[in-house]
Design an enzyme around this catalytic site. Structure first.
Site, PDB file in Angstrom:
ATOM      1  N   HIS A 161      -7.865  52.567 -18.167  1.00 25.27           N
ATOM      2  CA  HIS A 161      -7.932  53.989 -18.509  1.00 25.27           C
ATOM      3  C   HIS A 161      -6.808  54.426 -19.449  1.00 25.27           C
ATOM      4  O   HIS A 161      -7.011  55.285 -20.318  1.00 25.27           O
ATOM      5  CB  HIS A 161      -7.889  54.829 -17.227  1.00 25.27           C
ATOM      6  N   SER A 164     -10.298  61.104 -21.135  1.00 29.82           N
ATOM      7  CA  SER A 164     -10.429  61.345 -19.704  1.00 29.82           C
ATOM      8  C   SER A 164     -10.858  62.783 -19.411  1.00 29.82           C
ATOM      9  O   SER A 164     -11.951  63.196 -19.797  1.00 29.82           O
ATOM     10  CB  SER A 164      -9.094  61.000 -19.030  1.00 29.82           C
ATOM     11  N   ASP A 215     -11.776  49.970 -16.623  1.00 28.49           N
ATOM     12  CA  ASP A 215     -11.292  51.331 -16.386  1.00 28.49           C
ATOM     13  C   ASP A 215     -11.535  51.740 -14.942  1.00 28.49           C
ATOM     14  O   ASP A 215     -12.663  51.693 -14.458  1.00 28.49           O
ATOM     15  CB  ASP A 215     -12.008  52.290 -17.342  1.00 28.49           C
TER      16      ASP A 215
END
Length: 405
Positions: free
Chosen positions: A376, A169, A344
């Site tokens: 995610h 991320s 995601d």
């Protein structure tokens, strides 16, 4: 909306009732304590950035297996967490499921970074967290100061000149940005870049950040009145509104939906270890600045990868121009391995295909792995992640080392 402490108690009580055991002690442990709980060595290092922040690094120098390498040195693998997270991300599953333990057992020297403003990096040479100036930064400063300081510390301690980087991320966004700004060959310290849930643009994002971007205009001047200045701790009425809007119709436990981490990343997953959810929630969110969250919201509205927008006057002061400049990912020149999911919320698949893959130099993208039914958080906590992600990366690094690269 219930307070954070109430949510924690609700999740804990539910877990104890459903699974028939007392609260897991890992809920109150630090990352090094969790590492040692499972019989692994844990080391702690502090490093000071050029702008004065003192970051805490965690290290697992070896695992439970005896692995030898041609040059006698263990390859260094550096793992960097995502938005509102910490080094705990890599160790809060069981040892057979957690990335840090799997890589340590495969013979690697594992380092876990912590960005400024999270649970482990709340110190500064001159400022205290109670000072508003302590929180005057976004991921711009993370890529500019934090990544170089942490990575160079790991290389200094291990006596090596390069390492393998695994980001999740925000840990990918900052590395892409750092490499794009590299004018002095710093990128040569990164042998390979493994990007989990990679972020460039967040134009098609879902969840809380999308809600905020839609709810407030770009010209809105009250961001810090709404969110509070300093550490990102939204007012209750704000999170109540977001929770009702984002979680409506989703089949999730209310306590989980109230957690800001799941509001940002997406609460629906079919591969989380349900018995570990109280531990996830106990360690995440781990903290960031309001300015950082505002930067992410600006990205949603911008559609690309802009630097922090200070407004016309502020931009002239910081950048020498009225319009905010953007990072140019076409200049990234290290080998990149992408792992992204079709479910995601934050690293949306459309943003990966339409922005990231079109802005990275094709010659640098060694692998482009689309994973089915991954949200995610599944990249760090999913039960299929070891087989789908960690083991393949372990093999790639091993082959790279054995081939003398």
């Amino acid at each position: 909306m219930r307070s954070w402490s109430t949510v924690m108690l609700a999740v804990l009580a539910t877990a104890a009732t459903v699974f028939g055991h007392d609260a897991d002690p890992e809920m109150k442990m630090t990352t090094p304590q969790i590492i040692m709980r499972w019989g692994y060595p844990a080391m702690i290092y502090d490093v000071t950035t050029e702008d004065g922040y003192i970051l805490e690094l965690h290290r697992i120098p070896y695992g439970k297996t005896n692995v030898t390498w041609p040059n006698g040195k263990k390859p260094v693998v550096f793992m960097q967490h995502g938005l509102e997270c910490s080094s705990s991300n890599w160790v809060v599953n069981l040892p057979t499921e957690s990335a840090a333990f799997l890589f340590a057992d495969a013979g690697y020297d594992v380092w876990l970074g912590n960005f400024r403003g999270n649970t482990y990096s709340m110190k500064h040479k001159n400022l205290k967290p109670s000072h508003s100036a302590f929180w005057d930064w976004s991921w711009d400063e993370m890529q500019q100061y934090d990544l170089p300081a942490m990575i160079e510390k790991a290389l200094e301690v291990t006596g090596q000149d390069s390492l393998y980087y695994i980001g999740h991320s925000q840990g990918t966004l900052t590395m892409f940005s750092r490499l794009s700004e590299d004018k002095v060959g710093w990128g040569n310290k990164i042998k390979k870049f493994f990007a989990l849930a990679p972020v460039g643009s967040v134009k098609h994002i879902k969840g809380a950040l999308k809600f905020f971007a839609d709810y407030f205009s770009l010209e809105f001047d009250g961001w810090f009145d709404v969110f509070g200045s300093g550490e990102f701790l939204p007012n209750n009425w704000i999170m109540k509104l977001v929770s009702e809007s984002v979680c409506a119709g989703l089949k999730v436990e209310a306590g989980v939906c109230d957690d800001v981490m799941f509001l940002i990343a997406g609460p629906e997953s079919n591969q989380l270890n349900a018995t570990r959810v109280p531990i996830y929630v106990a360690h995440t969110p781990a903290g960031t600045s309001t300015q950082n969250i505002v930067h992410w919201i600006q990205m949603v509205r911008h559609g690309g990868t802009p630097k922090y927008d200070y407004g016309e006057k502020g931009n002239k002061k910081h950048y020498g121009q009225a319009n905010v400049p953007a990072y140019d990912f076409t200049t990234v020149n290290r080998p990149v391995y992408l792992y992204w999911g079709d479910s995601d919320w934050l690293a949306d698949p459309t943003d990966v295909t339409d922005f990231l893959l079109t802005h990275l130099n094709p010659s640098t993208v060694v692998q482009n792995n689309k994973l089915i039914d991954y949200n995610h958080l599944d990249f760090i906590w999913g039960l299929r992640a070891p087989k789908d992600i960690y083991e393949p990366i372990i093999d790639i690094v091993r082959n790279d080392v054995l081939n003398g690269s």
